[in-house]
Design a protein around this motif. Sequence first.
Motif, PDB file in Angstrom:
ATOM      1  N   GLY A   1      -2.691  74.376  38.005  1.00  0.00           N
ATOM      2  CA  GLY A   1      -3.725  75.279  37.513  1.00  0.00           C
ATOM      3  C   GLY A   1      -4.402  76.077  38.606  1.00  0.00           C
ATOM      4  O   GLY A   1      -5.514  76.583  38.421  1.00  0.00           O
ATOM      5  N   ILE A   2      -3.727  76.215  39.750  1.00  0.00           N
ATOM      6  CA  ILE A   2      -4.263  77.011  40.855  1.00  0.00           C
ATOM      7  C   ILE A   2      -3.715  78.423  40.718  1.00  0.00           C
ATOM      8  O   ILE A   2      -2.511  78.652  40.879  1.00  0.00           O
ATOM      9  CB  ILE A   2      -3.882  76.411  42.214  1.00  0.00           C
ATOM     10  N   ALA A   3      -4.581  79.366  40.408  1.00  0.00           N
ATOM     11  CA  ALA A   3      -4.149  80.741  40.203  1.00  0.00           C
ATOM     12  C   ALA A   3      -3.746  81.370  41.525  1.00  0.00           C
ATOM     13  O   ALA A   3      -4.306  81.037  42.583  1.00  0.00           O
ATOM     14  CB  ALA A   3      -5.275  81.554  39.563  1.00  0.00           C
ATOM     15  N   PRO A   4      -2.767  82.261  41.516  1.00  0.00           N
ATOM     16  CA  PRO A   4      -2.375  82.939  42.759  1.00  0.00           C
ATOM     17  C   PRO A   4      -3.562  83.667  43.383  1.00  0.00           C
ATOM     18  O   PRO A   4      -4.356  84.301  42.688  1.00  0.00           O
ATOM     19  CB  PRO A   4      -1.304  83.942  42.290  1.00  0.00           C
ATOM     20  N   ARG A   5      -3.713  83.534  44.691  1.00  0.00           N
ATOM     21  CA  ARG A   5      -4.818  84.188  45.405  1.00  0.00           C
ATOM     22  C   ARG A   5      -4.350  85.584  45.823  1.00  0.00           C
ATOM     23  O   ARG A   5      -3.861  85.790  46.940  1.00  0.00           O
ATOM     24  CB  ARG A   5      -5.234  83.354  46.612  1.00  0.00           C
ATOM     25  N   THR A   6      -4.437  86.523  44.907  1.00  0.00           N
ATOM     26  CA  THR A   6      -3.992  87.884  45.171  1.00  0.00           C
ATOM     27  C   THR A   6      -5.152  88.739  45.652  1.00  0.00           C
ATOM     28  O   THR A   6      -6.319  88.406  45.456  1.00  0.00           O
ATOM     29  CB  THR A   6      -3.388  88.511  43.901  1.00  0.00           C
ATOM     30  N   GLY A   7      -4.806  89.862  46.276  1.00  0.00           N
ATOM     31  CA  GLY A   7      -5.832  90.788  46.738  1.00  0.00           C
ATOM     32  C   GLY A   7      -6.508  90.389  48.029  1.00  0.00           C
ATOM     33  O   GLY A   7      -7.425  91.060  48.491  1.00  0.00           O
ATOM     34  N   ILE A   8      -6.065  89.289  48.628  1.00  0.00           N
ATOM     35  CA  ILE A   8      -6.643  88.836  49.890  1.00  0.00           C
ATOM     36  C   ILE A   8      -5.637  89.125  50.995  1.00  0.00           C
ATOM     37  O   ILE A   8      -4.475  88.739  50.889  1.00  0.00           O
ATOM     38  CB  ILE A   8      -6.965  87.331  49.850  1.00  0.00           C
ATOM     39  N   PRO A   9      -6.036  89.804  52.052  1.00  0.00           N
ATOM     40  CA  PRO A   9      -5.087  90.085  53.135  1.00  0.00           C
ATOM     41  C   PRO A   9      -4.672  88.801  53.840  1.00  0.00           C
ATOM     42  O   PRO A   9      -5.254  87.737  53.639  1.00  0.00           O
ATOM     43  CB  PRO A   9      -5.877  91.008  54.065  1.00  0.00           C
TER      44      PRO A   9
ATOM     45  N   ASN B   1     -10.309  87.683  60.744  1.00  0.00           N
ATOM     46  CA  ASN B   1      -9.189  88.621  60.794  1.00  0.00           C
ATOM     47  C   ASN B   1      -8.424  88.423  62.094  1.00  0.00           C
ATOM     48  O   ASN B   1      -8.894  88.807  63.170  1.00  0.00           O
ATOM     49  CB  ASN B   1      -9.715  90.055  60.687  1.00  0.00           C
ATOM     50  N   HIS B   2      -7.235  87.825  62.003  1.00  0.00           N
ATOM     51  CA  HIS B   2      -6.425  87.564  63.193  1.00  0.00           C
ATOM     52  C   HIS B   2      -5.458  88.702  63.491  1.00  0.00           C
ATOM     53  O   HIS B   2      -4.623  88.580  64.396  1.00  0.00           O
ATOM     54  CB  HIS B   2      -5.629  86.267  63.008  1.00  0.00           C
ATOM     55  N   THR B   3      -5.543  89.786  62.735  1.00  0.00           N
ATOM     56  CA  THR B   3      -4.598  90.883  62.896  1.00  0.00           C
ATOM     57  C   THR B   3      -5.188  92.014  63.736  1.00  0.00           C
ATOM     58  O   THR B   3      -6.358  91.979  64.121  1.00  0.00           O
ATOM     59  CB  THR B   3      -4.178  91.440  61.521  1.00  0.00           C
ATOM     60  N   GLU B   4      -4.374  93.024  63.978  1.00  0.00           N
ATOM     61  CA  GLU B   4      -4.803  94.180  64.759  1.00  0.00           C
ATOM     62  C   GLU B   4      -5.231  95.333  63.856  1.00  0.00           C
ATOM     63  O   GLU B   4      -5.365  96.474  64.320  1.00  0.00           O
ATOM     64  CB  GLU B   4      -3.675  94.625  65.683  1.00  0.00           C
ATOM     65  N   HIS B   5      -5.429  95.063  62.564  1.00  0.00           N
ATOM     66  CA  HIS B   5      -5.814  96.093  61.616  1.00  0.00           C
ATOM     67  C   HIS B   5      -7.039  95.630  60.821  1.00  0.00           C
ATOM     68  O   HIS B   5      -7.198  94.439  60.539  1.00  0.00           O
ATOM     69  CB  HIS B   5      -4.669  96.403  60.652  1.00  0.00           C
ATOM     70  N   ASP B   6      -7.897  96.571  60.464  1.00  0.00           N
ATOM     71  CA  ASP B   6      -9.045  96.246  59.628  1.00  0.00           C
ATOM     72  C   ASP B   6      -8.565  95.684  58.289  1.00  0.00           C
ATOM     73  O   ASP B   6      -7.496  96.055  57.782  1.00  0.00           O
ATOM     74  CB  ASP B   6      -9.895  97.492  59.371  1.00  0.00           C
ATOM     75  N   ALA B   7      -9.359  94.778  57.707  1.00  0.00           N
ATOM     76  CA  ALA B   7      -8.993  94.143  56.439  1.00  0.00           C
ATOM     77  C   ALA B   7     -10.125  94.289  55.441  1.00  0.00           C
ATOM     78  O   ALA B   7     -11.295  94.401  55.805  1.00  0.00           O
ATOM     79  CB  ALA B   7      -8.666  92.675  56.662  1.00  0.00           C
ATOM     80  N   LYS B   8      -9.766  94.271  54.169  1.00  0.00           N
ATOM     81  CA  LYS B   8     -10.726  94.305  53.070  1.00  0.00           C
ATOM     82  C   LYS B   8     -10.598  92.999  52.294  1.00  0.00           C
ATOM     83  O   LYS B   8      -9.526  92.672  51.792  1.00  0.00           O
ATOM     84  CB  LYS B   8     -10.456  95.484  52.132  1.00  0.00           C
TER      85      LYS B   8
END
Length: 566
Positions: free
Chosen positions: A498-506, A525-532
């Motif tokens: 019953g764990i829904a997919p965690r979509t929309g999260i970078p 944010n461990h990446t080199e790009h801004d995240a939302k």
Amino acid sequence: MRHAFGSRAAICHSSPAYREAAAAITTRLAERYAGHPALAMWHVHNEYGVPVSACFCDNCAAHFRRWLRARYGSVEAVNDAWGTTFWGLRYGSLDEIDPPRLTPTAGNPAQQLDYRRFADDTMRENFRMERDILHRHAPGVPVTTNFMTALSQCDTVDYWAWGREVDLVTNDHYLMTDGRRTHVNLAMAADLTRSVAGGGPWLLLEHSTSGVSWQPRNPAKRPGEMARNSLAHVARGSEGAMFFQWRQSRKGAEKFHSAMLPHAGTDSRVWREVVRLGADIGSLAPLNGTRTVADAAMVWDWQSWWAQSLEWRPSEDHDARERADSFYEALYDGHLTVDFAHPEADLSAYPLVVVPALYLATAEAGRNLRAYVEKGGTLVVSYFSGIVDEHDAVHPGAHPGVLRDVLGLTVEEWSPLGEGESVRITGPGQTPLTADVWTEFVVPRGAETVWTYADGPAAGGPAVTRHGLGRGTAWYVSTRLGPGALDTVLAGACEDAGIAPRTGIPRDEVVRRSGESGDYLFAVNHTEHDAKVPLQAPGTELLGGERAAGQLTVPAGAVRVVRLDA
């Protein structure tokens, strides 16, 4: 071979002279500082088990015999537990037993396993001795010692047992530059430390401001990385972030290990980042009393790891730690925060429980996992689990021993693959998945086949199964799946849970802490790009003070902490 003087921690923990000296030093320090107004906590020893946990001298031999007498009561019980009839290794008295020293070929595995337990228990005896001295002289002042729960850094200490002995769980963590995603290994160590602390507060006692000095390659941390490392630990339950070391040494073995005050002095990036981190940690004071919120649990047992690591196992390519890393990374990338649990612990709070490697599983562990599924839980078990009992004796009957009933199957044989070999498995959607290292001849006894071996030794047989039991389900993965393939199989288990997919999260780190003061969202944010990052409710970002609603912008390499409105 005898270690010589000239390094650190060359200790025989069974030595009466060492114990006497340690107790004397601890007593003198306690007498001097017990009433000091600045005293906040006692720190005993340093990183038990690193680099030496076991000694094999005559003092240890005598101590080991006393330990065996307390554990088993008689030489007959030891012979039975160790299976010494095999190869004619029976003992006539406990006085004949030595530590597992060099032997012509593989030694008795049950003896080796017990010696690991003995070495760990002996270190813990010494810690308790010093702790109790400090408690007598300074009642109410907590006593700790620094753990090293990262599975790549210390494999000789059973931290489930140690967590019950300290007043506050503390941990050391250093990034491993061995090709893995280092921030995932960091998150795993932090989650494991929090779990050893029973979900309560703990403290990051050591990490580095930048590079270390003891790996084959020791790169500097990039700008902002030290803050991400620190605040990722806080997200996962630590009450702060401390460092080794304060001032970088000019001499000695660790003169190139980074420090808060580097050789470059205060006019340096490292110093400025340390000062900024201090201010950021101060702004997070509202988190006091909150706890990290977990979505799933992973079963882990150090003693099972010890047993599986002994000689003459079916494949040297099957590594319990590697499976734990892989399953954890798959859950991490699904944005699921993980608690770790002992196999006999209460698992009822978790909709999903993953068992990446449990070679040694007691009868009680088997009953516990079955009860968890019967009451509605979703269980995922990886291969070569449930095989032996606490004495490294194979459970009676077909594999996987105490996990046969909960999984609804038997394993007639396993057939490890050769170096570089792989197999394909097919299932829902008929898009083949690739696996390597291990295959098994699985016979369903109530379980349904979800994925099938398309080739290899077990071609046509079940590769991944699913068994409905009571109100829950138990999945079994009989081969080693890589990251993408493991994600696919775990997605089916998450659906059952019953764990829904965690979509929309970078693809970055999103963790929650919650308590009476409110709910807090950490976005790293461990990446080199801004995240939302989407927000379930509006709130205030604590590090900068601005309001956030709808979604949170996290700049490249940055951390944001939002206190969500009620």
